[in-house]
Motif scaffolding. Structure first.
Motif, PDB file in Angstrom:
ATOM      1  N   TYR A 255     -27.354 -16.080  31.377  1.00  0.00           N
ATOM      2  CA  TYR A 255     -26.173 -15.901  30.889  1.00  0.00           C
ATOM      3  C   TYR A 255     -25.952 -14.497  30.112  1.00  0.00           C
ATOM      4  O   TYR A 255     -24.771 -14.114  29.978  1.00  0.00           O
ATOM      5  CB  TYR A 255     -26.040 -16.904  29.481  1.00  0.00           C
ATOM      6  CG  TYR A 255     -25.678 -18.319  30.117  1.00  0.00           C
ATOM      7  CD1 TYR A 255     -24.033 -18.499  30.745  1.00  0.00           C
ATOM      8  CD2 TYR A 255     -26.313 -19.291  30.520  1.00  0.00           C
ATOM      9  CE1 TYR A 255     -23.706 -19.748  31.035  1.00  0.00           C
ATOM     10  CE2 TYR A 255     -25.976 -20.556  31.032  1.00  0.00           C
ATOM     11  CZ  TYR A 255     -24.573 -20.729  31.307  1.00  0.00           C
ATOM     12  OH  TYR A 255     -24.243 -21.885  32.039  1.00  0.00           O
ATOM     13  N   GLY A 355     -16.275 -14.224  34.840  1.00  0.00           N
ATOM     14  CA  GLY A 355     -16.416 -15.533  35.231  1.00  0.00           C
ATOM     15  C   GLY A 355     -16.607 -16.509  34.283  1.00  0.00           C
ATOM     16  O   GLY A 355     -16.122 -17.673  34.050  1.00  0.00           O
ATOM     17  N   CYS A 356     -17.842 -16.226  33.742  1.00  0.00           N
ATOM     18  CA  CYS A 356     -18.418 -17.179  32.928  1.00  0.00           C
ATOM     19  C   CYS A 356     -17.378 -17.267  31.541  1.00  0.00           C
ATOM     20  O   CYS A 356     -17.320 -18.367  30.892  1.00  0.00           O
ATOM     21  CB  CYS A 356     -19.864 -16.655  32.341  1.00  0.00           C
ATOM     22  SG  CYS A 356     -21.100 -17.059  33.562  1.00  0.00           S
ATOM     23  N   ASP A 359     -14.549 -19.451  31.904  1.00  0.00           N
ATOM     24  CA  ASP A 359     -14.868 -20.864  31.901  1.00  0.00           C
ATOM     25  C   ASP A 359     -15.100 -21.165  30.681  1.00  0.00           C
ATOM     26  O   ASP A 359     -14.795 -22.376  30.324  1.00  0.00           O
ATOM     27  CB  ASP A 359     -16.126 -21.201  32.960  1.00  0.00           C
ATOM     28  CG  ASP A 359     -16.406 -22.448  33.005  1.00  0.00           C
ATOM     29  OD1 ASP A 359     -15.716 -23.144  33.593  1.00  0.00           O
ATOM     30  OD2 ASP A 359     -17.804 -22.814  32.604  1.00  0.00           O
ATOM     31  N   ILE A 362     -11.830 -22.175  29.040  1.00  0.00           N
ATOM     32  CA  ILE A 362     -11.117 -23.140  29.580  1.00  0.00           C
ATOM     33  C   ILE A 362     -11.675 -24.330  29.010  1.00  0.00           C
ATOM     34  O   ILE A 362     -11.110 -25.308  28.721  1.00  0.00           O
ATOM     35  CB  ILE A 362     -11.192 -22.973  31.394  1.00  0.00           C
ATOM     36  CG1 ILE A 362     -10.226 -22.010  31.832  1.00  0.00           C
ATOM     37  CG2 ILE A 362     -10.685 -24.502  31.873  1.00  0.00           C
ATOM     38  CD1 ILE A 362     -10.483 -21.636  33.427  1.00  0.00           C
ATOM     39  N   ASN A 363     -12.873 -24.392  29.024  1.00  0.00           N
ATOM     40  CA  ASN A 363     -13.810 -25.654  28.651  1.00  0.00           C
ATOM     41  C   ASN A 363     -13.909 -25.939  27.213  1.00  0.00           C
ATOM     42  O   ASN A 363     -13.957 -26.987  26.665  1.00  0.00           O
ATOM     43  CB  ASN A 363     -15.341 -25.486  29.471  1.00  0.00           C
ATOM     44  CG  ASN A 363     -16.048 -26.834  29.127  1.00  0.00           C
ATOM     45  OD1 ASN A 363     -17.046 -26.821  28.402  1.00  0.00           O
ATOM     46  ND2 ASN A 363     -15.752 -28.002  29.748  1.00  0.00           N
ATOM     47  N   ARG A 450     -19.531 -26.948  29.571  1.00  0.00           N
ATOM     48  CA  ARG A 450     -20.137 -26.216  30.627  1.00  0.00           C
ATOM     49  C   ARG A 450     -20.428 -24.695  29.748  1.00  0.00           C
ATOM     50  O   ARG A 450     -20.030 -24.581  28.760  1.00  0.00           O
ATOM     51  CB  ARG A 450     -19.263 -25.936  31.534  1.00  0.00           C
ATOM     52  CG  ARG A 450     -18.999 -27.156  32.610  1.00  0.00           C
ATOM     53  CD  ARG A 450     -18.119 -26.560  33.899  1.00  0.00           C
ATOM     54  NE  ARG A 450     -16.862 -25.818  33.445  1.00  0.00           N
ATOM     55  CZ  ARG A 450     -15.589 -26.530  33.199  1.00  0.00           C
ATOM     56  NH1 ARG A 450     -15.606 -27.765  33.516  1.00  0.00           N
ATOM     57  NH2 ARG A 450     -14.562 -25.694  32.911  1.00  0.00           N
ATOM     58  N   GLY A 451     -21.674 -23.956  30.394  1.00  0.00           N
ATOM     59  CA  GLY A 451     -21.939 -22.947  29.846  1.00  0.00           C
ATOM     60  C   GLY A 451     -22.873 -22.953  28.861  1.00  0.00           C
ATOM     61  O   GLY A 451     -23.610 -23.739  28.872  1.00  0.00           O
TER      62      GLY A 451
END
Length: 464
Positions: A255, A355-356, A359, A362-363, A450-451
């Protein structure tokens, strides 16, 4: 002429990078508080007073100055406001590392800032109501002070400034102590090469003596609270296991670089790079070796607990980003085929990182506020909720308080309440007991987290 033009553009380019970093952190800060954030908020509420923050919580989840901020803004404050201190600290850290990188070149300063602006680890921790982002700012500021002092640019000793950095940093997050060890070692090994062992040891002791006093004061505060309130408590403590150790390191590096899911064998590339570095012209090698190699090796030798938590290795991530930026900068300057390889690697890291970050936005870490939205749609006036387990209570309470939605949480009750909430700690596979008092529950809402942060949850409703 070109140099002057570059100097004039540098502040504007840095400002653009900082705006990007700020925007990513604000986007990542949407949604309700996640598990550790929620417990920090509950503990701050229960402490009641600033003095209570320092003396009455006595828990490893209490990041003192962050808890003080949560108490100040209020338990029912919007999550974005509760996270504002971390957002501001993490954005300012981009400025600090830009100044650190610029000491070797303007382009290096901007590249370092860009990596820090988009790194998923720093975007995640920089948009959480926890102490990691302010602690990182304090540590990076200390690095900049020492880097200038070692270069002979500061006539006055930065000892008191360093003490303030580490004292404040420790009150935000005690893992700054790992950074203190790496920084002190960096100073000693740099001075030893210059002045010999004896003079280096004396100079290092003089430099960090005020810091030792400041950190000792932090420990005295914690010890006093523990002695007067039935000891110090841990949310969880896992004994050392080698596979958990590797998993924590791998997740941190994945990460950090925007490459989550990095296979374990690739982890060996990090120490391998450090072994090959002496001929590349990279600076601050003692620091990077102590932070990226020495720190994890020490944990393994000492068989430390909780090594499966990736946040434990934040020092490794910070050091790796500074190191990586300098390596890419050197290779791009060098020209030839290496320039193109370095540029391609940088593009992959930036694309993966953004991109992470998208995400995460969004999440929203599994967004605990979505639980309240589902409850409001079925019971606008409030709800009684059966809680499966106890660990998710803080998440529900903080989300309901932020949404100003009345709830009553129960552990066991007949007839059963209308709703059942199941919080899957660390994504555990177990299922809740869906039959209570002869009545059955069915799923009506849920989210997968996620993440790098967050925990999945499921909401159930009683069936006719």
């Amino acid at each position: 002429m070109q140099a002057g033009t570059s100097d004039r553009r540098w502040p504007w380019l840095l400002a653009a990078i900082m705006v990007l970093g700020l925007a990513l952190r604000i986007a990542g800060a949407q949604g309700g508080l996640s598990l550790d954030e929620a417990w920090s908020s509950v503990q701050a509420r229960d402490a009641g007073t600033p003095l209570g923050i320092f003396l009455n919580i006595n828990h490893d989840n209490n990041h003192h100055l962050n808890s003080l901020w949560l108490l100040l803004v209020g338990f029912d404050a919007p999550p974005l406001l509760q996270r504002a201190l971390s957002i501001a600290s993490s954005t300012l850290a981009i400025l600090v590392v830009a100044c650190l990188g610029r000491r070797r070149g303007a382009a290096l300063g901007l590249l370092t800032a860009l990596l820090f602006a988009v790194s998923p680890v720093l975007v995640t921790l920089g948009s959480e109501a926890r102490g990691y982002a302010p602690m990182s700012l304090a540590l990076l500021t200390a690095l900049l002070l020492i880097d200038r002092w070692l270069a002979g640019e500061s006539r006055d000793s930065p000892a008191l400034s360093l003490a303030l950095c580490f004292f404040i940093g420790a009150l935000f997050q005690l893992t700054i102590l790992f950074g203190l060890c790496a920084v002190a070692g960096w100073v000693f090994f740099t001075l030893r090469r210059r002045d010999g062992f004896g003079r280096a040891a004396r100079a290092t002791l003089r430099l960090f003596l005020p810091t030792a006093i400041g950190v000792g004061l932090v420990f005295a505060i914690i010890a006093y609270g523990a002695l007067t309130h039935q000891g110090f408590h841990f949310g969880s403590y896992d004994r050392f296991e080698f596979m958990w150790f590797l998993r924590g390191l791998t997740e941190m590096y994945g990460y950090t670089l925007g490459l989550p899911g990095m296979p374990l064998p690739l982890l060996a590339l990090v120490p391998a790079l450090l072994v090959l570095l002496p001929g590349t012209g990279v600076s601050r090698l003692p620091l990077h070796r102590l932070a990226i190699l020495g720190f994890p090796i020490a944990l393994a030798v000492l068989q430390a607990g909780n090594v499966g938590h990736p946040r434990y290795y934040l020092l490794c991530g910070l050091s790796l980003l500074i190191l990586l930026a300098e390596m890419l900068w050197l290779e791009i300057r060098g020209g030839g085929w290496r320039r193109w390889v370095a540029a391609a690697a940088g593009i992959v890291i930036l694309a993966g990182s953004i991109g992470c970050d998208i995400d995460l936005a969004i999440n929203r870490r599994g967004d605990s506020l979505a639980t309240i939205s589902a409850l409001k749609a079925r019971a606008p006036q409030g709800a009684r909720i059966l809680l499966d387990g106890t660990i998710g209570r803080a998440v529900l309470e903080s989300a309901a308080a932020s949404a100003h939605y009345p709830i009553a949480i129960v552990q066991a009750e007949c007839p059963p309440p209308r709703f059942l909430y199941f919080f899957r700690f660390r994504g555990e596979a177990r299922t809740p007991r869906l039959v209570h008092c002869g009545r059955r529950y069915a799923e009506i809402a849920g989210m997968q987290a996620r993440g790098f942060s967050g925990t999945p949850w499921t909401l159930y409703e009683l069936q006719p």
